[in-house]
Design a protein around this motif. Structure first.
Motif, PDB file in Angstrom:
ATOM      1  N   LEU A 173      65.279  33.625  27.071  1.00 49.43           N
ATOM      2  CA  LEU A 173      66.272  34.394  27.818  1.00 49.43           C
ATOM      3  C   LEU A 173      65.835  35.841  27.987  1.00 49.43           C
ATOM      4  O   LEU A 173      65.920  36.410  29.073  1.00 49.43           O
ATOM      5  CB  LEU A 173      67.623  34.352  27.113  1.00 49.43           C
ATOM      6  CG  LEU A 173      68.345  33.015  27.140  1.00 49.43           C
ATOM      7  CD1 LEU A 173      69.534  33.039  26.199  1.00 49.43           C
ATOM      8  CD2 LEU A 173      68.788  32.677  28.556  1.00 49.43           C
ATOM      9  N   PHE A 182      78.174  36.233  25.815  1.00 45.70           N
ATOM     10  CA  PHE A 182      77.211  35.575  26.694  1.00 45.70           C
ATOM     11  C   PHE A 182      77.901  34.954  27.895  1.00 45.70           C
ATOM     12  O   PHE A 182      77.413  35.027  29.017  1.00 45.70           O
ATOM     13  CB  PHE A 182      76.442  34.510  25.921  1.00 45.70           C
ATOM     14  CG  PHE A 182      75.259  33.978  26.664  1.00 45.70           C
ATOM     15  CD1 PHE A 182      74.014  34.559  26.495  1.00 45.70           C
ATOM     16  CD2 PHE A 182      75.382  32.922  27.561  1.00 45.70           C
ATOM     17  CE1 PHE A 182      72.910  34.088  27.189  1.00 45.70           C
ATOM     18  CE2 PHE A 182      74.291  32.445  28.262  1.00 45.70           C
ATOM     19  CZ  PHE A 182      73.049  33.038  28.077  1.00 45.70           C
ATOM     20  N   ALA A 183      79.042  34.354  27.660  1.00 46.22           N
ATOM     21  CA  ALA A 183      79.777  33.699  28.744  1.00 46.22           C
ATOM     22  C   ALA A 183      80.124  34.669  29.867  1.00 46.22           C
ATOM     23  O   ALA A 183      80.297  34.269  31.019  1.00 46.22           O
ATOM     24  CB  ALA A 183      81.047  33.059  28.198  1.00 46.22           C
ATOM     25  N   GLU A 223      65.023  37.792  31.369  1.00 46.23           N
ATOM     26  CA  GLU A 223      65.751  39.018  31.701  1.00 46.23           C
ATOM     27  C   GLU A 223      64.758  40.114  32.075  1.00 46.23           C
ATOM     28  O   GLU A 223      64.957  40.851  33.045  1.00 46.23           O
ATOM     29  CB  GLU A 223      66.575  39.510  30.503  1.00 46.23           C
ATOM     30  CG  GLU A 223      67.830  38.717  30.209  1.00 46.23           C
ATOM     31  CD  GLU A 223      68.939  38.914  31.241  1.00 46.23           C
ATOM     32  OE1 GLU A 223      68.845  39.808  32.103  1.00 46.23           O
ATOM     33  OE2 GLU A 223      69.914  38.131  31.191  1.00 46.23           O
ATOM     34  N   ARG A 241      73.072  43.403  28.411  1.00 48.12           N
ATOM     35  CA  ARG A 241      72.622  42.026  28.145  1.00 48.12           C
ATOM     36  C   ARG A 241      71.413  42.026  27.226  1.00 48.12           C
ATOM     37  O   ARG A 241      71.360  41.302  26.229  1.00 48.12           O
ATOM     38  CB  ARG A 241      72.257  41.319  29.456  1.00 48.12           C
ATOM     39  CG  ARG A 241      73.438  40.966  30.324  1.00 48.12           C
ATOM     40  CD  ARG A 241      73.086  39.909  31.365  1.00 48.12           C
ATOM     41  NE  ARG A 241      71.969  40.251  32.222  1.00 48.12           N
ATOM     42  CZ  ARG A 241      72.070  40.598  33.513  1.00 48.12           C
ATOM     43  NH1 ARG A 241      73.257  40.677  34.105  1.00 48.12           N
ATOM     44  NH2 ARG A 241      70.992  40.857  34.221  1.00 48.12           N
ATOM     45  N   GLY A 283      70.477  38.275  37.686  1.00 53.58           N
ATOM     46  CA  GLY A 283      69.963  38.302  36.327  1.00 53.58           C
ATOM     47  C   GLY A 283      68.539  37.836  36.301  1.00 53.58           C
ATOM     48  O   GLY A 283      67.752  38.207  37.142  1.00 53.58           O
ATOM     49  N   GLY A 284      68.250  37.024  35.355  1.00 53.10           N
ATOM     50  CA  GLY A 284      66.911  36.477  35.281  1.00 53.10           C
ATOM     51  C   GLY A 284      66.946  35.140  34.608  1.00 53.10           C
ATOM     52  O   GLY A 284      66.208  34.887  33.681  1.00 53.10           O
TER      53      GLY A 284
END
Lengths: 223, 223
Positions: B176, B111-112, B180, B122, B204-205
């Motif tokens: 999340l 994730f980082a 996304e 992702r 990203g989102g």
DNA sequence: TTCGTCATGTAATGGGTTACATGATTAC
DNA sequence: GTAATCATGTAACCCATTACATGACGAA
């Protein structure tokens, strides 16, 4: 010699204090009742049991194969039973409330045996854990403030979520500590004497909130 | 030979992709930026760096002692820099979305580095993690239903809190995943090309919710 | 008869920490 | 001058997992 990490040892002694068991069952209990936090494999458990026997804290008793009148005998079970020394050793461990008791790895197991822990130790452990988390929170906050600009959104989000998790645990601890304070009875229960569920004596101070989940009559008390 | 656990290797490559660094600094970044999840000691990091150099993924460049015009020279720093092979290796790792990517140990690090990960990866990782947690939740629920009666209040409370934590992470993942889906841009950013913070392109989102915390002008870019 | 679960164990291996060794530099 | 932080490294150890070996029993 070979202090097998404490945590497994502690959990094994604690579970065997409730009732004698053989390794296989013990492992299942370890990974369900106490689980969530840690799953031990046989490769860890069995050698640990041997070591505990060698220390004089357990006795092993083979059940199954010696009897020739065996119809229901699977492979010989080895039932482990806590000795008197084992019991007093466990009680010593229960009484310790040193700094390591509230570290991540230990706290869960310690909490799981709070029913057998005296109230003052419970309090120290809960408060120790809380301040441990609070200082961690402090570190996270400062390091976040210092590096906020160069971190991308995902890293930031990860950090944020991590902090929120810790904050949530702190709130949980606050609740627990408060209800401990509210409770008056500091007696620690010996589970061996507690044959049927004690609904009268409030040994601690848990808010007992138990949510839904119908009482499900499927009884598989598999030996 | 000696695949040093993946996770450290992954994080090191990822951090060095952003900019070259020496071991000491690398470790600090590991334990703050990515931290929360894991803290590595020098005894782990340095040998790992050597291994990565041996693999041709990093080059080491000694800085400090060779120059005799040294006023500001501490002990010779060894600056590690990602090679082209290292970079492409890291990109391969980034593209993997196998089952282990969403296990507890790996997920955080993955994730980082989502900022450098393509959107479809992702998505797979987030969804994989979510279903992993959901099946865990399922197990917890059944094992709880089965043993509810013989567990004391503290064990029950521990279990309850554990489940709530997992449920909370699932909700987080839901958010999340949803954001996304809302984002359209699936480009993965190469941090080496991204010299100043890209506020225009939404790669990203993420809901970008960044809470309070005053912008703190104390600049300690210690290098 | 084959699969799943019960049941116990061991050897090889892995992944990581701790403690130690060394030494320069900065801040009090 | 002494403590803290910067900086790199190694060897001894620890804890636990994996894979394997063994074998019985019940159910499909």
């Amino acid at each position: 010699m070979s202090r097998r990490s404490g945590i497994l040892e502690f959990a094994v002694l604690g579970l065997l204090r409730e009732s004698p068991m053989h390794g296989y069952e013990l492992r299942k209990r370890l990974n369900t009742s106490l689980g969530v936090f840690r799953a031990f494999s046989y490769g860890t458990l069995y050698p640990c049991l041997k070591a505990l026997v060698a220390n004089g804290w357990l006795t092993e008793e083979t059940v199954g194969s010696p009897e020739p009148a065996s119809l229901t005998n699977r492979r010989a079970k080895i039932v482990y039973r806590l000795t008197a020394e084992g019991k007093s050793h466990f009680e010593e461990l229960l009484a310790h409330s040193g700094p390591d008791a509230w570290e991540d790895e230990h706290f869960g197991v310690r909490f799981a045996f709070f029913g057998q822990t005296s109230r003052d130790v419970r309090m120290r452990v809960l408060e120790g854990r809380r301040s441990r988390l609070e200082e961690r929170l402090e570190k996270m906050r400062t390091s976040l403030a210092r590096s906020r600009e160069r971190l991308d959104d995902y890293t930031l989000e990860l950090q944020r979520h991590g902090m929120e998790s810790v904050e949530r645990e702190v709130r949980w601890l606050n609740e627990l500590i408060e209800s401990e304070r509210a409770g008056r009875d500091q007696r620690a229960v010996d589970p061996a004497e507690q044959h049927q569920k004690d609904t009268s004596g409030d040994a601690g101070g848990l808010p007992r909130r138990r949510g839904g989940s119908r009482p499900d009559p499927s009884d598989d008390t598999t030996t």
